[in-house]
Structures are given as structure tokens and as C-alpha cells.
Design a protein around this motif. Structure first.
Motif, PDB file in Angstrom:
ATOM      1  N   LEU A 109      -5.957   5.815  12.548  1.00  0.00           N
ATOM      2  CA  LEU A 109      -5.783   5.000  11.342  1.00  0.00           C
ATOM      3  C   LEU A 109      -6.863   5.190  10.295  1.00  0.00           C
ATOM      4  O   LEU A 109      -6.730   4.661   9.194  1.00  0.00           O
ATOM      5  CB  LEU A 109      -5.727   3.515  11.738  1.00  0.00           C
ATOM      6  N   GLN A 110      -7.942   5.875  10.618  1.00  0.00           N
ATOM      7  CA  GLN A 110      -9.036   5.994   9.651  1.00  0.00           C
ATOM      8  C   GLN A 110      -8.583   6.789   8.432  1.00  0.00           C
ATOM      9  O   GLN A 110      -7.817   7.740   8.525  1.00  0.00           O
ATOM     10  CB  GLN A 110     -10.245   6.669  10.293  1.00  0.00           C
ATOM     11  N   GLY A 111      -9.039   6.333   7.270  1.00  0.00           N
ATOM     12  CA  GLY A 111      -8.717   7.030   6.031  1.00  0.00           C
ATOM     13  C   GLY A 111      -7.317   6.776   5.521  1.00  0.00           C
ATOM     14  O   GLY A 111      -6.891   7.381   4.546  1.00  0.00           O
ATOM     15  N   THR A 152     -19.491  -1.744  15.993  1.00  0.00           N
ATOM     16  CA  THR A 152     -19.262  -0.863  17.148  1.00  0.00           C
ATOM     17  C   THR A 152     -18.164   0.157  16.877  1.00  0.00           C
ATOM     18  O   THR A 152     -18.073   1.166  17.589  1.00  0.00           O
ATOM     19  CB  THR A 152     -18.880  -1.694  18.381  1.00  0.00           C
ATOM     20  N   LEU A 153     -17.339  -0.081  15.858  1.00  0.00           N
ATOM     21  CA  LEU A 153     -16.259   0.861  15.543  1.00  0.00           C
ATOM     22  C   LEU A 153     -16.725   2.021  14.678  1.00  0.00           C
ATOM     23  O   LEU A 153     -16.077   3.072  14.661  1.00  0.00           O
ATOM     24  CB  LEU A 153     -15.117   0.129  14.830  1.00  0.00           C
ATOM     25  N   LEU A 154     -17.809   1.826  13.952  1.00  0.00           N
ATOM     26  CA  LEU A 154     -18.251   2.863  13.007  1.00  0.00           C
ATOM     27  C   LEU A 154     -18.541   4.202  13.674  1.00  0.00           C
ATOM     28  O   LEU A 154     -18.143   5.248  13.145  1.00  0.00           O
ATOM     29  CB  LEU A 154     -19.486   2.358  12.240  1.00  0.00           C
ATOM     30  N   PRO A 159     -17.434   9.499   9.499  1.00  0.00           N
ATOM     31  CA  PRO A 159     -18.147   8.716   8.485  1.00  0.00           C
ATOM     32  C   PRO A 159     -17.776   9.055   7.056  1.00  0.00           C
ATOM     33  O   PRO A 159     -18.102   8.296   6.137  1.00  0.00           O
ATOM     34  CB  PRO A 159     -19.623   9.060   8.758  1.00  0.00           C
ATOM     35  N   SER A 160     -17.066  10.176   6.838  1.00  0.00           N
ATOM     36  CA  SER A 160     -16.723  10.586   5.471  1.00  0.00           C
ATOM     37  C   SER A 160     -15.463   9.902   4.947  1.00  0.00           C
ATOM     38  O   SER A 160     -15.138  10.038   3.770  1.00  0.00           O
ATOM     39  CB  SER A 160     -16.523  12.108   5.415  1.00  0.00           C
ATOM     40  N   VAL A 161     -14.737   9.183   5.815  1.00  0.00           N
ATOM     41  CA  VAL A 161     -13.513   8.509   5.388  1.00  0.00           C
ATOM     42  C   VAL A 161     -13.638   7.018   5.674  1.00  0.00           C
ATOM     43  O   VAL A 161     -14.540   6.583   6.390  1.00  0.00           O
ATOM     44  CB  VAL A 161     -12.270   9.081   6.118  1.00  0.00           C
TER      45      VAL A 161
END
Length: 273
Positions: A109-111, A152-154, A159-161
Motif C-alpha cells: 500500500l505504500q505510495g 514502527t511501520l516506517l 522511505p522515498s514514498v
């Protein structure tokens, strides 16, 4: 009588112009039709990809739910003799859920506009919140905050999105479910003779309920919350009744505290499933 040359040229010119207009119209219609087909093809691909992603997210949510429940069951195995051992294993199991299953959801789901798929992954996230907050309370006696959970999810994503963040609504719904598990834990601690711990749970659950009664009426999607608030009140009352019975009638039943007999009337209430 034969038509005049000027008349013939006029007819030929008009016919040629009509043919050219028709050709241009057909070309425009063809271009428009092709453009519409391309547009609908893109929409179809988008919807197909979204449906495929939704299925993967639902599968990931189910895995998170199932394994988070195992963490909760592990906490309930806690007793006087094995408390540290059981909690250490529960914390390790929770870390495994985070690394193996929640990370899959984060990467999926990121980005993206992950809020569009919230209904698909919300049950798993709520169960994870319940397991994480239960472990944290049993270890430290404090509430695990939403910011701490999102932190804790990071590391799980790119990290770029834009990272996946636990929604405030899912966090609150998870807290509402937490009170039910704490009620079961408090009853178990009373049967083990850990009255101080049960009273600590009672104060903690009462504080959660008191604060959520201020928030619940202002929530947009409050249908689920309304039902959970009613269940939460029942949990608070069961813990309070149990602690009250111990204080008022505890001297009559102190020899039974910690026994394997669960039928004694210490709690003054029916057995809790």
C-alpha cells in the motif's frame, strides 16, 4: 438539351466538397472512437489492478488477524510462575507478525491512495493494534500510542514514498477491543490471587472507556464504535464487579484464590466465556 459546362463544374465541385467533408467527419469520428477506446482501456486496466491489489490486501489482512490472535492467546497463558517467559514470547511473536505480515501490507500500500482500500485491511490492523497494546500494557503498564505504532511501520517501507500509517479510527476501534481482552485477563489474575494487577487493569480500562465516551459521538463512522462502546461498558462493569466482590467478600474466599476450581462464587456473576 445538354447541361452547360459551368453547371457541370459546379456540380463536380460541390460533390468533391461534400466528399471531403464526409471524409473529414469520418476521420474525426474514428479518432474520437479510438481516443474513447484508449480511455476506457486505461480505466479497465486501473480497475483490474485495483481489484487484484484489493485481493492481495485482504489476504494480508487475514494473515495479520490470525497471527495477532495467536499473540493475544499467548498473553492469556500468563500466570504467576511464567509471566516473564510468556510475555517475552508474546513480544517476539508480535515482532514476527510485524516483520512477516504487516510489512507485506505496508509494501503493498505504500505510495498509493491506501485510504481507498481501508475496508480491506482495517480488520487486520485493528487486531494488530489490540495485540500490540495488550503486550505493551502487560510489559509496561502503559498505553501504546498511535504515534509509537506508526513509528514502527516506517522502517518496513521505502522511505522515498508515502508510508502506510495506521488510521486513527482503526486505532480507536482496536483500543475498544482491547478492553475485552483486559477484562478476561483481569478475571484470570483474580483467580490467581493477583488482586493488585486486576485493580490496575480495572483503572486502566475505566480510563479508556471514559475518554472514548467523549470521542465516540464525534466520529464520522460511528456505527461500529457504538456497538463496541456497549460491549466496552459491559467489560468495565464485569471487572469492577469482580474487584468489588474481592474487597467486600474476599476474606470468605481467600483460600480459594489461585485454585483450579472456577465454580466458586467469588465474582458474583456467571462464568465468562
Amino acid at each position: 438539351m445538354a447541361p452547360k459546362p459551368q453547371r457541370i463544374r459546379h456540380l463536380v465541385g460541390a460533390t468533391w466538397q461534400n466528399a471531403m467533408k464526409k471524409a473529414r467527419t469520418m476521420s474525426t469520428e474514428t479518432d474520437t472512437e479510438s481516443s474513447m477506446k484508449d480511455g476506457f482501456s486505461k480505466y479497465a486496466d486501473y480497475l483490474n489492478n485495483l481489484n487484484d491489489k484489493r485481493e492481495r490486501v485482504v489476504k494480508a489482512s487475514r494473515d495479520i488477524t490470525m497471527n495477532s490472535k495467536k499473540v493475544i492467546f499467548q498473553v492469556h497463558r500468563m500466570s504467576k510462575q511464567n509471566k516473564e517467559e510468556v510475555l517475552d514470547k508474546a513480544v517476539k511473536d508480535l515482532a514476527a507478525v510485524t516483520d512477516q505480515y504487516l510489512s507485506r501490507l505496508v509494501k503493498e500500500l505504500q505510495g498509493t491512495d491506501f485510504w481507498k482500500l481501508r475496508r480491506a485491511y482495517s480488520p487486520g490492523v485493528q487486531e494488530y493494534v489490540e495485540a500490540a497494546t495488550l503486550c505493551n500494557f502487560c510489559k509496561t503498564g502503559t498505553l501504546l500510542t498511535l504515534d509509537e505504532m506508526n513509528a514502527t511501520l516506517l522502517p518496513l517501507g521505502d522511505p522515498s514514498v508515502e508510508p502506510l500509517q495506521i488510521n486513527i479510527l482503526d486505532y480507536i476501534l482496536g483500543l475498544a477491543d482491547l478492553t475485552g481482552e483486559l477484562m478476561r485477563l483481569a478475571i484470570g489474575r483474580i483467580s490467581e490471587g493477583e488482586l493488585d494487577f486486576a485493580e490496575k487493569i480495572c483503572s486502566f480500562v475505566r480510563e479508556i472507556y471514559r475518554n472514548l465516551t467523549l470521542i465516540a459521538p464525534e466520529m464520522d463512522d460511528s456505527s461500529d464504535m457504538k456497538q463496541k462502546m456497549e460491549t466496552m461498558l459491559q467489560s468495565v462493569m464485569k471487572i469492577e464487579n469482580a474487584c468489588f466482590s474481592v474487597h467486600v467478600r474476599g476474606s470468605e474466599y481467600i483460600p480459594l484464590l489461585g485454585s483450579a476450581d472456577t465454580s466458586y462464587p467469588l465474582l458474583g456473576m456467571p462464568d465468562i466465556e
